[in-house]
Motif scaffolding. Structure first.
Motif, PDB file in Angstrom:
ATOM      1  N   MET A   1      -4.878  -4.447   8.773  1.00  0.00           N
ATOM      2  CA  MET A   1      -4.597  -3.306   8.054  1.00  0.00           C
ATOM      3  C   MET A   1      -3.440  -2.437   8.189  1.00  0.00           C
ATOM      4  N   ASP A   2      -2.872  -2.025   7.569  1.00  0.00           N
ATOM      5  CA  ASP A   2      -1.371  -1.453   7.620  1.00  0.00           C
ATOM      6  C   ASP A   2      -1.548   0.230   7.303  1.00  0.00           C
ATOM      7  N   ASP A   3      -0.550   0.954   7.404  1.00  0.00           N
ATOM      8  CA  ASP A   3      -0.666   2.404   7.380  1.00  0.00           C
ATOM      9  C   ASP A   3      -1.024   2.546   5.760  1.00  0.00           C
ATOM     10  N   LEU A   4      -0.427   1.693   4.742  1.00  0.00           N
ATOM     11  CA  LEU A   4      -1.032   2.346   3.421  1.00  0.00           C
ATOM     12  C   LEU A   4      -2.610   2.098   3.196  1.00  0.00           C
ATOM     13  N   ASP A   5      -2.884   1.136   3.774  1.00  0.00           N
ATOM     14  CA  ASP A   5      -4.358   0.818   3.630  1.00  0.00           C
ATOM     15  C   ASP A   5      -5.204   2.026   4.411  1.00  0.00           C
ATOM     16  N   ARG A   6      -4.576   2.362   5.345  1.00  0.00           N
ATOM     17  CA  ARG A   6      -5.438   3.537   6.188  1.00  0.00           C
ATOM     18  C   ARG A   6      -5.231   4.922   5.290  1.00  0.00           C
ATOM     19  N   LYS A   7      -3.994   4.979   4.706  1.00  0.00           N
ATOM     20  CA  LYS A   7      -3.775   6.397   3.844  1.00  0.00           C
ATOM     21  C   LYS A   7      -4.907   6.165   2.665  1.00  0.00           C
ATOM     22  N   LEU A   8      -4.989   5.151   2.154  1.00  0.00           N
ATOM     23  CA  LEU A   8      -5.663   4.927   0.834  1.00  0.00           C
ATOM     24  C   LEU A   8      -7.441   5.078   1.149  1.00  0.00           C
ATOM     25  N   ILE A   9      -7.703   4.520   2.580  1.00  0.00           N
ATOM     26  CA  ILE A   9      -8.926   4.980   2.843  1.00  0.00           C
ATOM     27  C   ILE A   9      -9.256   6.311   3.035  1.00  0.00           C
ATOM     28  N   SER A  10      -8.417   6.909   3.618  1.00  0.00           N
ATOM     29  CA  SER A  10      -8.675   8.244   3.906  1.00  0.00           C
ATOM     30  C   SER A  10      -8.630   8.949   2.672  1.00  0.00           C
ATOM     31  N   ALA A  11      -7.913   8.763   1.584  1.00  0.00           N
ATOM     32  CA  ALA A  11      -7.761   9.304   0.388  1.00  0.00           C
ATOM     33  C   ALA A  11      -9.343   9.153  -0.397  1.00  0.00           C
ATOM     34  N   ALA A  18     -11.638   9.480  -7.025  1.00  0.00           N
ATOM     35  CA  ALA A  18     -10.251   9.542  -7.650  1.00  0.00           C
ATOM     36  C   ALA A  18      -9.835   8.619  -8.325  1.00  0.00           C
ATOM     37  N   SER A  19      -8.932   8.906  -9.481  1.00  0.00           N
ATOM     38  CA  SER A  19      -8.502   7.951 -10.273  1.00  0.00           C
ATOM     39  C   SER A  19      -7.453   7.067  -9.650  1.00  0.00           C
ATOM     40  N   LEU A  20      -7.175   5.673 -10.101  1.00  0.00           N
ATOM     41  CA  LEU A  20      -6.094   4.988  -9.657  1.00  0.00           C
ATOM     42  C   LEU A  20      -4.787   5.665  -9.590  1.00  0.00           C
ATOM     43  N   SER A  21      -4.503   6.367 -10.822  1.00  0.00           N
ATOM     44  CA  SER A  21      -3.424   7.141 -11.350  1.00  0.00           C
ATOM     45  C   SER A  21      -3.227   8.060 -10.021  1.00  0.00           C
ATOM     46  N   LEU A  27      -0.045   8.327  -2.782  1.00  0.00           N
ATOM     47  CA  LEU A  27       0.405   7.504  -1.981  1.00  0.00           C
ATOM     48  C   LEU A  27       1.821   7.176  -2.331  1.00  0.00           C
ATOM     49  N   GLY A  28       2.440   7.466  -3.444  1.00  0.00           N
ATOM     50  CA  GLY A  28       3.524   7.243  -3.639  1.00  0.00           C
ATOM     51  C   GLY A  28       3.688   5.539  -4.051  1.00  0.00           C
ATOM     52  N   VAL A  29       2.779   4.977  -4.455  1.00  0.00           N
ATOM     53  CA  VAL A  29       3.084   3.656  -5.126  1.00  0.00           C
ATOM     54  C   VAL A  29       2.501   3.552  -6.466  1.00  0.00           C
ATOM     55  N   SER A  30       2.449   2.358  -7.093  1.00  0.00           N
ATOM     56  CA  SER A  30       2.431   2.003  -8.484  1.00  0.00           C
ATOM     57  C   SER A  30       0.510   1.858  -8.312  1.00  0.00           C
ATOM     58  N   ARG A  31      -0.075   1.976  -9.670  1.00  0.00           N
ATOM     59  CA  ARG A  31      -1.487   1.877 -10.094  1.00  0.00           C
ATOM     60  C   ARG A  31      -1.858   0.517  -9.474  1.00  0.00           C
ATOM     61  N   THR A  32      -1.127  -0.415  -9.955  1.00  0.00           N
ATOM     62  CA  THR A  32      -1.333  -1.821  -9.440  1.00  0.00           C
ATOM     63  C   THR A  32      -1.396  -2.087  -7.998  1.00  0.00           C
ATOM     64  N   THR A  33      -0.570  -1.325  -7.456  1.00  0.00           N
ATOM     65  CA  THR A  33      -0.677  -1.432  -5.867  1.00  0.00           C
ATOM     66  C   THR A  33      -2.021  -1.009  -5.340  1.00  0.00           C
ATOM     67  N   VAL A  34      -2.377   0.158  -5.959  1.00  0.00           N
ATOM     68  CA  VAL A  34      -3.566   0.840  -5.397  1.00  0.00           C
ATOM     69  C   VAL A  34      -4.786  -0.134  -5.618  1.00  0.00           C
ATOM     70  N   ARG A  35      -4.975  -0.647  -6.899  1.00  0.00           N
ATOM     71  CA  ARG A  35      -5.850  -1.291  -7.481  1.00  0.00           C
ATOM     72  C   ARG A  35      -6.088  -2.702  -6.546  1.00  0.00           C
TER      73      ARG A  35
END
Length: 141
Positions: A1-11, A18-21, A27-35
């Motif tokens: 699990m990297d920093d982006l995963d941890r930030k996503l879980i926190s959000a 919260a919507s993917l958008s 998080l400053g990434v694309s919807r595709t990345t979040v999904r």
């Protein structure tokens, strides 16, 4: 699990609906990345489900406390993000004076509170802390 995963879980802990958008913007990434990240976290079993927390449930914590935290350097934003990801954190307040942040915590047992306190004390940037248990509430907002 990297920093982006941890930030996503926190959000998601803050707002699992919260919507993917919205998550992508936050998080400053694309919807595709979040999904993709959410799907991967679910497939690996890091995320096992989503739930609803009712106001009445949130106020029934058997053990409640206030943790005053001193932060070294400019780590307040990072520490606040990490705190936001902890299920036991009920509120985070910035303040002035001796302490940089005051955190309201709620758990079912003293052992759980002790575990949370230990985890928070290990956060990078946390230099000192003091915790007080809340015994009774005379007036709630």
């Amino acid at each position: 699990m990297d920093d982006l995963d941890r930030k996503l879980i926190s959000a998601l802990r803050h707002d699992a609906r919260a919507s993917l958008s919205d998550l992508a913007i936050l998080l400053g990434v694309s919807r595709t990345t979040v999904r993709g990240r959410i799907e991967r976290l679910r497939e690996r079993g890091d995320i096992v489900g989503f739930t609803v927390v009712l106001k009445e449930d949130a106020h029934r914590d058997a053990v409640r406390g206030l943790m005053m935290i001193g932060i070294e350097g400019r780590g307040a934003d990072r520490v606040t993000r990490q705190l936001s990801g902890l299920p036991a954190v009920r509120a985070i307040h910035s303040t002035n004076g001796r302490w940089d942040i005051i955190v309201e915590l709620g758990t079912a047992t003293l052992e759980e509170l002790d575990d949370v306190l230990g985890r928070i004390r290990k956060f990078e940037g946390v230099s000192t802390s003091e915790t007080n248990l809340l015994l009774a509430t005379r007036k709630a907002g």
